[in-house]
Scaffold this motif. Sequence first.
Motif, PDB file in Angstrom:
ATOM      1  N   GLU A  13       7.012 -11.944   3.313  1.00  0.00           N
ATOM      2  CA  GLU A  13       6.822 -13.035   2.352  1.00  0.00           C
ATOM      3  C   GLU A  13       5.498 -13.775   2.580  1.00  0.00           C
ATOM      4  N   ALA A  14       5.166 -14.057   3.831  1.00  0.00           N
ATOM      5  CA  ALA A  14       3.977 -14.854   4.127  1.00  0.00           C
ATOM      6  C   ALA A  14       2.674 -14.073   4.008  1.00  0.00           C
ATOM      7  N   SER A  15       2.669 -12.828   4.416  1.00  0.00           N
ATOM      8  CA  SER A  15       1.403 -12.080   4.496  1.00  0.00           C
ATOM      9  C   SER A  15       1.262 -10.952   3.479  1.00  0.00           C
ATOM     10  N   VAL A  16       2.302 -10.155   3.352  1.00  0.00           N
ATOM     11  CA  VAL A  16       2.200  -8.944   2.529  1.00  0.00           C
ATOM     12  C   VAL A  16       2.355  -9.245   1.036  1.00  0.00           C
ATOM     13  N   LEU A  17       3.357 -10.022   0.674  1.00  0.00           N
ATOM     14  CA  LEU A  17       3.658 -10.267  -0.734  1.00  0.00           C
ATOM     15  C   LEU A  17       2.481 -10.856  -1.519  1.00  0.00           C
ATOM     16  N   PRO A  18       1.789 -11.883  -1.013  1.00  0.00           N
ATOM     17  CA  PRO A  18       0.646 -12.411  -1.783  1.00  0.00           C
ATOM     18  C   PRO A  18      -0.422 -11.352  -2.064  1.00  0.00           C
ATOM     19  N   SER A  19      -0.668 -10.491  -1.091  1.00  0.00           N
ATOM     20  CA  SER A  19      -1.651  -9.425  -1.289  1.00  0.00           C
ATOM     21  C   SER A  19      -1.158  -8.385  -2.294  1.00  0.00           C
ATOM     22  N   LEU A  20       0.137  -8.043  -2.223  1.00  0.00           N
ATOM     23  CA  LEU A  20       0.700  -7.096  -3.197  1.00  0.00           C
ATOM     24  C   LEU A  20       0.605  -7.640  -4.621  1.00  0.00           C
TER      25      LEU A  20
ATOM     26  N   ILE B  59       0.326  -5.325  -7.857  1.00  0.00           N
ATOM     27  CA  ILE B  59       1.159  -5.568  -9.040  1.00  0.00           C
ATOM     28  C   ILE B  59       0.312  -5.926 -10.252  1.00  0.00           C
ATOM     29  N   ARG B  60      -0.492  -6.964 -10.132  1.00  0.00           N
ATOM     30  CA  ARG B  60      -1.305  -7.399 -11.279  1.00  0.00           C
ATOM     31  C   ARG B  60      -2.376  -6.379 -11.639  1.00  0.00           C
ATOM     32  N   THR B  61      -2.960  -5.753 -10.662  1.00  0.00           N
ATOM     33  CA  THR B  61      -4.013  -4.768 -10.904  1.00  0.00           C
ATOM     34  C   THR B  61      -3.494  -3.561 -11.678  1.00  0.00           C
ATOM     35  N   ASN B  62      -2.219  -3.229 -11.481  1.00  0.00           N
ATOM     36  CA  ASN B  62      -1.655  -2.022 -12.095  1.00  0.00           C
ATOM     37  C   ASN B  62      -0.724  -2.290 -13.272  1.00  0.00           C
ATOM     38  N   LEU B  63      -0.677  -3.519 -13.786  1.00  0.00           N
ATOM     39  CA  LEU B  63       0.227  -3.827 -14.895  1.00  0.00           C
ATOM     40  C   LEU B  63       0.032  -2.897 -16.091  1.00  0.00           C
ATOM     41  N   ASN B  64      -1.200  -2.601 -16.440  1.00  0.00           N
ATOM     42  CA  ASN B  64      -1.450  -1.753 -17.611  1.00  0.00           C
ATOM     43  C   ASN B  64      -0.969  -0.324 -17.437  1.00  0.00           C
ATOM     44  N   TYR B  65      -0.672   0.062 -16.198  1.00  0.00           N
ATOM     45  CA  TYR B  65      -0.152   1.403 -15.945  1.00  0.00           C
ATOM     46  C   TYR B  65       1.371   1.449 -16.050  1.00  0.00           C
ATOM     47  N   GLN B  66       1.999   0.281 -16.171  1.00  0.00           N
ATOM     48  CA  GLN B  66       3.456   0.181 -16.254  1.00  0.00           C
ATOM     49  C   GLN B  66       4.141   0.958 -15.135  1.00  0.00           C
ATOM     50  N   CYS B  67       3.759   0.635 -13.927  1.00  0.00           N
ATOM     51  CA  CYS B  67       4.276   1.342 -12.750  1.00  0.00           C
ATOM     52  C   CYS B  67       5.731   0.988 -12.461  1.00  0.00           C
ATOM     53  N   ASP B  68       6.453   1.973 -11.973  1.00  0.00           N
ATOM     54  CA  ASP B  68       7.771   1.753 -11.397  1.00  0.00           C
ATOM     55  C   ASP B  68       7.560   1.567  -9.892  1.00  0.00           C
ATOM     56  N   TYR B  69       8.505   0.895  -9.245  1.00  0.00           N
ATOM     57  CA  TYR B  69       8.376   0.571  -7.825  1.00  0.00           C
ATOM     58  C   TYR B  69       9.525   1.182  -7.038  1.00  0.00           C
TER      59      TYR B  69
END
Length: 139
Positions: A18-25, A30-40
Amino acid sequence: RLLGPCAICLYGLPRSFEASVLPSLIRNVIRTNLNYQCDYYVHFDNLEVEKHGGRDDRMGEKIDPKEILLLGDIVRNEYRKGGLPEPTISFCNTTPAQFYAKYNQLLHRIHTEKDKHGELKFLPYRHLSYTNGTVENVI
C-alpha cells in the motif's frame, strides 16, 4: 481510439504494497495502460512474515498480504473514471510450500531439461541476463 487486448500479470511478495508499490502501479502501470483495456492477474505469496529469499535485512519483516487486494478497487475506479468497461481482475495466492508442491515437477524441468544442443530449454530468448529463476517468476 482504444487499443488492446492486454494483460497485466503481477507476481510476488506484497511487501510494503500500500505505501510503496501501489502509488507507483497507479501512476506507471494502471493509468499508463488504460487505453489498452488491460485485465489484471495477480499471484501473491501468502506470508505475513518474510521467511525466505530476498535480503537478509528483511528477514522477520511483517507483511500484510491482504494489502494487495486494494488493487482491485483502484483498477475498477480508474476504469470507471475513464468510462471504460470493468476489466477482469483475478487474485490467487499460495504459501511457498503450496507453490512448490503444485509446481515442483515443472520447476524441475525448468532447471534440468535441455535442448538438442545441451542448452537449458526454458530460457527465454537465450538472453544472457535471464536465469532459470526468471522463468520461475512467470509461473
